[in-house]
Write an enzyme that holds these catalytic residues in place. Sequence first.
Site, mmCIF file in Angstrom:
data_model
loop_
_atom_site.group_PDB
_atom_site.id
_atom_site.type_symbol
_atom_site.label_atom_id
_atom_site.label_comp_id
_atom_site.label_asym_id
_atom_site.label_seq_id
_atom_site.Cartn_x
_atom_site.Cartn_y
_atom_site.Cartn_z
ATOM 1 N N GLU A 1 0.750 -1.153 0.011
ATOM 2 C CA GLU A 1 -0.108 -0.032 -0.029
ATOM 3 C C GLU A 1 1.085 1.205 -0.042
ATOM 4 O O GLU A 1 1.654 1.568 0.947
ATOM 5 C CB GLU A 1 -1.020 -0.028 1.006
ATOM 6 C CG GLU A 1 -2.092 -1.223 1.216
ATOM 7 C CD GLU A 1 -2.648 -1.064 -0.216
ATOM 8 O OE1 GLU A 1 -3.111 -0.055 -0.892
ATOM 9 O OE2 GLU A 1 -3.114 -2.218 -0.850
ATOM 10 N N CYS B 1 -1.712 9.328 3.159
ATOM 11 C CA CYS B 1 -1.576 9.022 1.882
ATOM 12 C C CYS B 1 -2.706 9.591 1.020
ATOM 13 O O CYS B 1 -2.766 9.567 -0.213
ATOM 14 C CB CYS B 1 -1.540 7.318 1.659
ATOM 15 S SG CYS B 1 -2.711 6.626 2.702
HETATM 16 P P1 NAD Z 1 9.154 4.680 3.603
HETATM 17 O O1 NAD Z 1 8.884 3.978 2.438
HETATM 18 O O2 NAD Z 1 9.969 5.603 3.474
HETATM 19 O O3 NAD Z 1 9.286 3.705 4.831
HETATM 20 C C1 NAD Z 1 8.130 2.724 5.214
HETATM 21 C C2 NAD Z 1 8.876 1.509 5.960
HETATM 22 O O4 NAD Z 1 9.829 0.892 5.177
HETATM 23 C C3 NAD Z 1 9.618 2.110 7.122
HETATM 24 O O5 NAD Z 1 9.374 1.176 7.934
HETATM 25 C C4 NAD Z 1 11.172 1.951 6.514
HETATM 26 O O6 NAD Z 1 12.082 1.612 7.702
HETATM 27 C C5 NAD Z 1 10.939 0.709 5.654
HETATM 28 N N1 NAD Z 1 12.218 0.550 4.573
HETATM 29 C C6 NAD Z 1 12.746 1.507 4.052
HETATM 30 N N2 NAD Z 1 13.637 1.110 3.174
HETATM 31 C C7 NAD Z 1 13.458 -0.197 3.206
HETATM 32 C C8 NAD Z 1 14.101 -1.553 2.499
HETATM 33 N N3 NAD Z 1 15.207 -1.224 1.605
HETATM 34 N N4 NAD Z 1 13.692 -2.503 2.795
HETATM 35 C C9 NAD Z 1 12.653 -2.845 3.926
HETATM 36 N N5 NAD Z 1 12.155 -1.944 4.173
HETATM 37 C C10 NAD Z 1 12.434 -0.618 4.151
HETATM 38 O O7 NAD Z 1 7.622 5.358 4.155
HETATM 39 P P2 NAD Z 1 7.320 6.477 5.141
HETATM 40 O O8 NAD Z 1 8.112 7.830 4.888
HETATM 41 O O9 NAD Z 1 7.545 5.777 6.306
HETATM 42 O O10 NAD Z 1 5.802 6.732 4.979
HETATM 43 C C11 NAD Z 1 5.086 7.583 4.093
HETATM 44 C C12 NAD Z 1 4.724 7.249 2.723
HETATM 45 O O11 NAD Z 1 3.831 5.949 3.005
HETATM 46 C C13 NAD Z 1 4.006 7.834 1.744
HETATM 47 O O12 NAD Z 1 4.474 7.835 0.518
HETATM 48 C C14 NAD Z 1 2.649 7.568 2.139
HETATM 49 O O13 NAD Z 1 1.659 7.914 0.996
HETATM 50 C C15 NAD Z 1 2.598 6.079 2.148
HETATM 51 N N6 NAD Z 1 1.514 5.569 2.810
HETATM 52 C C16 NAD Z 1 0.455 4.825 2.286
HETATM 53 C C17 NAD Z 1 -0.571 4.440 2.971
HETATM 54 C C18 NAD Z 1 -1.772 3.505 2.232
HETATM 55 O O14 NAD Z 1 -2.581 2.889 2.810
HETATM 56 N N7 NAD Z 1 -1.456 3.422 0.892
HETATM 57 C C19 NAD Z 1 -0.900 4.775 4.069
HETATM 58 C C20 NAD Z 1 0.224 5.369 4.870
HETATM 59 C C21 NAD Z 1 1.175 5.911 4.358
#
Ligand code: NAD
Length: 518
Positions: free
Chosen positions: A287, A321
Amino acid sequence: MNLPEYKCEPYTDYTHPKHAAAYRQAIAAVSSQLGQDYPLLIGEQKIMLENKIESHNPCKPTQVIGRVSSATQAHAEQALDVAWKAFETWKNTSLEQRVAVLVKAAAIIRERKLEFNAWLSFEIGKNYAEAEGETAEAIDFLEYYARSALKLCKPIQTYQMEGETDRAEYIPLGVGVSITPWNFPFAIFLGQACAPIVAGNCMIVKPAEDSAVIAYKAIEVLLEAGLPVGVINFLPGLGEVVGDYLVKHPKTRFISFTGSKSVGLYINAEAAKVVAGQKWIKRITLELGGKDGMIIDETADLEAAASAAVAGAFGFAGQKCSALSRLIVVESVYPEILEKVTNKVKALTVGDPLENQYVNAVINLESLEKSRKYLELAKTEGRVTVGGTAASHPETEGYFVQPTVVADVKPHDKLAQDEIFSPILAVVPVKDFDTAMEVINNTEYGLTGGLFSSDPSRLERAERELHVGNLYLNRKITGAMVGCHPFGGFNLSGTDSKAGGPDYLLHFMQMKSIARKV
Ligand code: NAD
């Protein structure tokens, strides 16, 4: 097992002085618990490490919320072994017992809602209403998935071949990894872990770096509710270290990810590779981000539309999001809408969510700098009517971006195409409704979207042609309610797994078909 019919958790109204006073009391109580150290949880082991990730109050970054141990790859190995061992017991634990844990956890959160709200205000800067919305959503996920399990985890009726007894049933997948973002660190963290758990799986949960303290609080709730150790393993740490390792590991059966498009697509590609020792195709739900748009046409209730636009774009400083970031307005009402939206944004209070200001700081310095880059771009791509600055607060050094409206943005501009995740709204004028429909679908994303119109045929057309996972008509485009608005995006916004929807648990189960002759 009979549970009362599901209904969404009611919200407390903090504009009422009595409730606001109770919130402030919770803030005072939680403030005395700030700055503590937190361990990893692997099975029954609590592992406190030297190496920790500090979590800060984004509105006052010198304030340390807590220091959470940062897991290594060796811990990931250990957690996978422990979780697979726990799976042997958990998959055979009765459905009623699994359901009871979720219902109990919901009751604990309901009882201590203000405390969790206060942690959310401190750690990620949610104001009272935003924190309340998230805590209520956490309760809703638990209650809803408990009931989903009762509906789905039972024998499935099949047609019968002559001379056979034929049936099918859903069984859990095994050990999964849940990787979550910082912006809903309690609700998404709990929902994404507990849906697989109630279906009989065991989990390794990797919270976001900026919000691991509230995630630890969520784990405490689950353990207090009776979840056996080993069924959930808490592995905070760097995404690119421990998250990455878990994603690629042959013993990971499924990955449930919510976060940015770039990380999600990377995980998608890595999870598709079969590595030595792996004997399954990893299941994956993603997501991801959005560039969510809303159309206002010339037949709309302009006052209601402008209010919905402002709430959708600036609630929680645009860091949802689902947040509105492209407002597409039909030319004939464009000046009026722009004026209304600008005036409403001018009236928003910006400041400390602990004092219940409307627009809080963005999550970290990186986000502040990203916002600055787009505010610079706003000078050439459009015309700023309100806001336009992003600077650390002079006293608190909080990462404050002034709520900003950028007028006259063109459909293909970066401001109209990139997810910024900040209180910056691009307003795009269009000739007519037909053009508006083309513009709104012209994005690689497809999470939320909306239309304000009083023309029934246009509303129907939007239902057919506006290509988003969550469509909202004549209302704001944020605020999905569990059970009412199954949530998940189209296109590069994700795999449309629909959290809080009737089929969500099926992502974490596989159907076994059993045919028996005599
Ligand atoms: P992010 O992608 O930077 O991080 C999300 C998670 O992924 C964190 O726990 C991070 O530590 C982990 N991560 C980072 N690199 C990784 C890797 N190489 N391998 C595995 N895990 C890794 O996102 P964020 O800044 O925490 O959140 C914001 C984003 O999330 C925005 O783009 C937002 O739109 C999205 N979001 C989507 C929804 C939805 O339901 N569609 C809901 C909430 C947030």
